[in-house]
Scaffold this active site. Structure first.
Site, PDB file in Angstrom:
ATOM      1  N   PHE A 231     -17.882  -0.157   4.370  1.00 44.31           N
ATOM      2  CA  PHE A 231     -17.016  -1.335   4.251  1.00 44.31           C
ATOM      3  C   PHE A 231     -17.091  -1.841   2.804  1.00 44.31           C
ATOM      4  O   PHE A 231     -18.185  -1.989   2.256  1.00 44.31           O
ATOM      5  CB  PHE A 231     -17.499  -2.402   5.234  1.00 44.31           C
ATOM      6  CG  PHE A 231     -16.560  -3.555   5.393  1.00 44.31           C
ATOM      7  CD1 PHE A 231     -15.471  -3.462   6.248  1.00 44.31           C
ATOM      8  CD2 PHE A 231     -16.748  -4.735   4.692  1.00 44.31           C
ATOM      9  CE1 PHE A 231     -14.595  -4.539   6.404  1.00 44.31           C
ATOM     10  CE2 PHE A 231     -15.868  -5.808   4.844  1.00 44.31           C
ATOM     11  CZ  PHE A 231     -14.799  -5.706   5.698  1.00 44.31           C
TER      12      PHE A 231
ATOM     13  N   ASP B   3     -25.913  -2.344   8.637  1.00 45.90           N
ATOM     14  CA  ASP B   3     -24.897  -3.368   8.866  1.00 45.90           C
ATOM     15  C   ASP B   3     -24.343  -3.136  10.274  1.00 45.90           C
ATOM     16  O   ASP B   3     -23.761  -2.083  10.559  1.00 45.90           O
ATOM     17  CB  ASP B   3     -23.792  -3.248   7.802  1.00 45.90           C
ATOM     18  CG  ASP B   3     -22.767  -4.373   7.895  1.00 45.90           C
ATOM     19  OD1 ASP B   3     -22.571  -4.918   9.000  1.00 45.90           O
ATOM     20  OD2 ASP B   3     -22.144  -4.686   6.861  1.00 45.90           O
TER      21      ASP B   3
ATOM     22  N   TYR C 167     -18.447 -13.391  13.728  1.00 43.68           N
ATOM     23  CA  TYR C 167     -17.098 -13.778  14.196  1.00 43.68           C
ATOM     24  C   TYR C 167     -16.318 -12.639  14.840  1.00 43.68           C
ATOM     25  O   TYR C 167     -15.165 -12.793  15.172  1.00 43.68           O
ATOM     26  CB  TYR C 167     -16.277 -14.391  13.053  1.00 43.68           C
ATOM     27  CG  TYR C 167     -16.192 -13.578  11.775  1.00 43.68           C
ATOM     28  CD1 TYR C 167     -15.323 -12.506  11.672  1.00 43.68           C
ATOM     29  CD2 TYR C 167     -16.980 -13.901  10.676  1.00 43.68           C
ATOM     30  CE1 TYR C 167     -15.234 -11.773  10.499  1.00 43.68           C
ATOM     31  CE2 TYR C 167     -16.909 -13.169   9.502  1.00 43.68           C
ATOM     32  CZ  TYR C 167     -16.036 -12.099   9.418  1.00 43.68           C
ATOM     33  OH  TYR C 167     -15.955 -11.368   8.262  1.00 43.68           O
ATOM     34  N   LYS C 168     -16.951 -11.465  14.997  1.00 39.52           N
ATOM     35  CA  LYS C 168     -16.234 -10.348  15.626  1.00 39.52           C
ATOM     36  C   LYS C 168     -16.529 -10.359  17.124  1.00 39.52           C
ATOM     37  O   LYS C 168     -16.100 -11.271  17.816  1.00 39.52           O
ATOM     38  CB  LYS C 168     -16.621  -9.048  14.916  1.00 39.52           C
ATOM     39  CG  LYS C 168     -16.078  -9.045  13.487  1.00 39.52           C
ATOM     40  CD  LYS C 168     -16.562  -7.919  12.621  1.00 39.52           C
ATOM     41  CE  LYS C 168     -15.913  -8.034  11.242  1.00 39.52           C
ATOM     42  NZ  LYS C 168     -16.595  -7.239  10.222  1.00 39.52           N
TER      43      LYS C 168
ATOM     44  N   ARG D 171      -5.156  -0.314  14.140  1.00 39.04           N
ATOM     45  CA  ARG D 171      -6.493  -0.473  14.702  1.00 39.04           C
ATOM     46  C   ARG D 171      -6.423  -1.391  15.922  1.00 39.04           C
ATOM     47  O   ARG D 171      -5.825  -2.469  15.868  1.00 39.04           O
ATOM     48  CB  ARG D 171      -7.370  -1.089  13.607  1.00 39.04           C
ATOM     49  CG  ARG D 171      -8.841  -0.948  13.825  1.00 39.04           C
ATOM     50  CD  ARG D 171      -9.592  -1.364  12.579  1.00 39.04           C
ATOM     51  NE  ARG D 171      -9.456  -2.805  12.335  1.00 39.04           N
ATOM     52  CZ  ARG D 171     -10.412  -3.540  11.756  1.00 39.04           C
ATOM     53  NH1 ARG D 171     -11.535  -3.003  11.356  1.00 39.04           N
ATOM     54  NH2 ARG D 171     -10.225  -4.836  11.555  1.00 39.04           N
TER      55      ARG D 171
END
Ligand SMILES: *Cc1c(COP(=O)(O)O)cnc(C)c1O
Length: 411
Positions: free
Chosen positions: A126, A196, A221-222, A370
């Site tokens: 990422f 991560d 927040y995911k 996605r």
């Protein structure tokens, strides 16, 4: 149209997690397949925040630091996340963005490996993880960065390395990296690991200490549904924590913050990873969201997640055949996280057309559609509706309408 067996209605009726959907405030008419990017709003968060604002802040003012234990929120919220990582209470702390948490643990890990200033990572990581690493490299001119990918032997790249820094689930494809095998390779080479877990926690069954992680961070927040910009979490292996020093040492990570002494002394345990005053409102929202997990079995979450992503792949490949979609997520469920990605040269306008019809996923450059499946609130009926909408948009060329062509700031 071929109807798969069993039907979505049958699968929803026998889903042990189905009732959890009632604990979310989801807009009518929306199929939400972006919980891997911003989790949905849990019902209790609104009242919790209203209470923190009106009562704790408004009425009780500064007394709430003690009365409502604002002081311990980074650790008490961490205790709710710990079981999702497979680690113990008191080992996780919560605060700031994932990027900041990564900076802290990466620098801390390098400090433990004084003579081995080499970090191994993936070029496909990422981007924020790479940017943080590069920022550190500019501060530490002797730091060397090496890239690993599946085409080369991990042992060879890790030779002489101090830290292996990887993301567990790839944000584009959803592919899972083998934490156990890669951590073992790092350990054999004398390197520490930084994982991560942003796309892992809350959708995979994790046991990060068993699997050899030394440091882990991830996003609130995911799949954890902490709300936009929710703070991230940090875990450090208990065997290391008392030796670890992080680079953003601030007063609330001090052993005795209210002694106000000029010299820094780290608090025992993971509290030393607190920098400054915590984000009380954001922590309260995340704390409320995490209550949901008290009664949830991660093995059921994982089972449902695999069933949903498999069904989506099978149905898209059956219903949307011949329109140029290519599956880029692993076909094998064991290797796939909670999302499914398809490449298509017109991915952006197709996703915009889907969103305009209430099927919300997202687009990742250069050409990726996605779709994330949060097992807490996505139903099997949602999946069938998403596939039907997807097929209709491709069949009718609806996505070619000019309004879907122009890119917005956030994709
Ligand atoms: C979402 C995500 C982040 C988010 O970083 P923030 O600093 O919290 O915005 C970081 N790393 C990975 C792998 C992610 O998927």
């Amino acid at each position: 149209m071929t109807q798969p067996t069993p039907s979505a209605a049958e699968l929803d009726a026998r889903d042990p997690l189905a009732a959890l959907r009632e604990r979310f405030s989801l807009p009518a008419g929306v199929v939400y397949l972006d919980g891997n990017s911003l989790g949905a709003l849990p019902i209790g968060v609104h009242d919790r925040l209203a209470n923190v604002i009106d009562q704790q802040w408004g009425e009780r003012l500064i007394r709430s630091w003690n009365e409502s234990d604002w002081y311990n929120l980074p650790l008490s919220v961490g205790d709710r996340i710990a079981p999702l990582l497979g680690v113990g209470k008191g080992e996780v702390v919560v605060g700031e963005s994932t990027s900041v948490s990564l900076f802290r643990v990466l620098a801390a890990a390098l400090r433990l490996r004084g003579d081995r200033q080499v970090v191994v990572t993936e070029r496909e990581n990422f981007p924020t993880d790479l940017y943080i690493l590069d920022g550190l490299r500019q501060l530490l001119p002797s730091l060397e960065v090496r890239f690993w990918d599946e085409s080369v032997s991990a042992a060879a790249v890790l030779d002489g390395a101090g830290v292996l820094m990887l993301t567990h689930v790839d944000y584009r494809t959803g592919r899972i990296r083998d934490m156990r095998e890669l951590s073992a390779a790092a350990r054999a080479a004398g390197a520490l690991t930084v994982w991560d877990l942003s796309h892992s926690t809350g959708v995979l069954e994790l046991d990060i200490a068993r699997d050899g992680a030394d440091f882990a961070i991830g996003c609130g927040y995911k799949y954890l549904n902490g709300g936009p910009g929710a703070p991230s979490y940090t875990w450090v292996a208990p065997a290391l924590i008392e030796q670890v020093r992080q680079p953003l040492e601030g007063w609330l990570g001090h052993k005795s913050p209210f002694a106000f002494v000029p010299e820094y002394e780290p608090a025992p345990g993971i509290r030393r990873f607190i920098t400054g005053t915590q984000q009380v409102l954001s922590l309260a929202a995340l704390d409320e969201s995490l209550k949901m997990w008290e009664r949830v079995s991660m093995s059921e979450i994982r089972r449902k997640s695999m069933a949903q992503t498999s069904r989506f792949i099978e149905r898209v490949e059956a219903e949307c055949k011949g329109y140029g979609l290519t599956l880029i997520s692993p076909r094998e469920g064991q290797l796939r996280g909670g999302q499914v990605s398809f490449a298509h040269e017109s991915g952006y306008p197709i996703m915009q057309a889907l969103i305009s019809r209430g099927v919300i996923g997202d687009f990742r450059t250069p050409n990726i559609l996605r779709f994330g499946f949060s097992p807490l609130y996505v139903s099997f009926a949602d999946i069938d509706r998403a596939v039907a909408t997807f097929a209709e948009i491709l069949r009718t060329d609806a996505w070619r309408a000019p309004e879907f062509a122009s890119k917005q700031t956030v994709t």
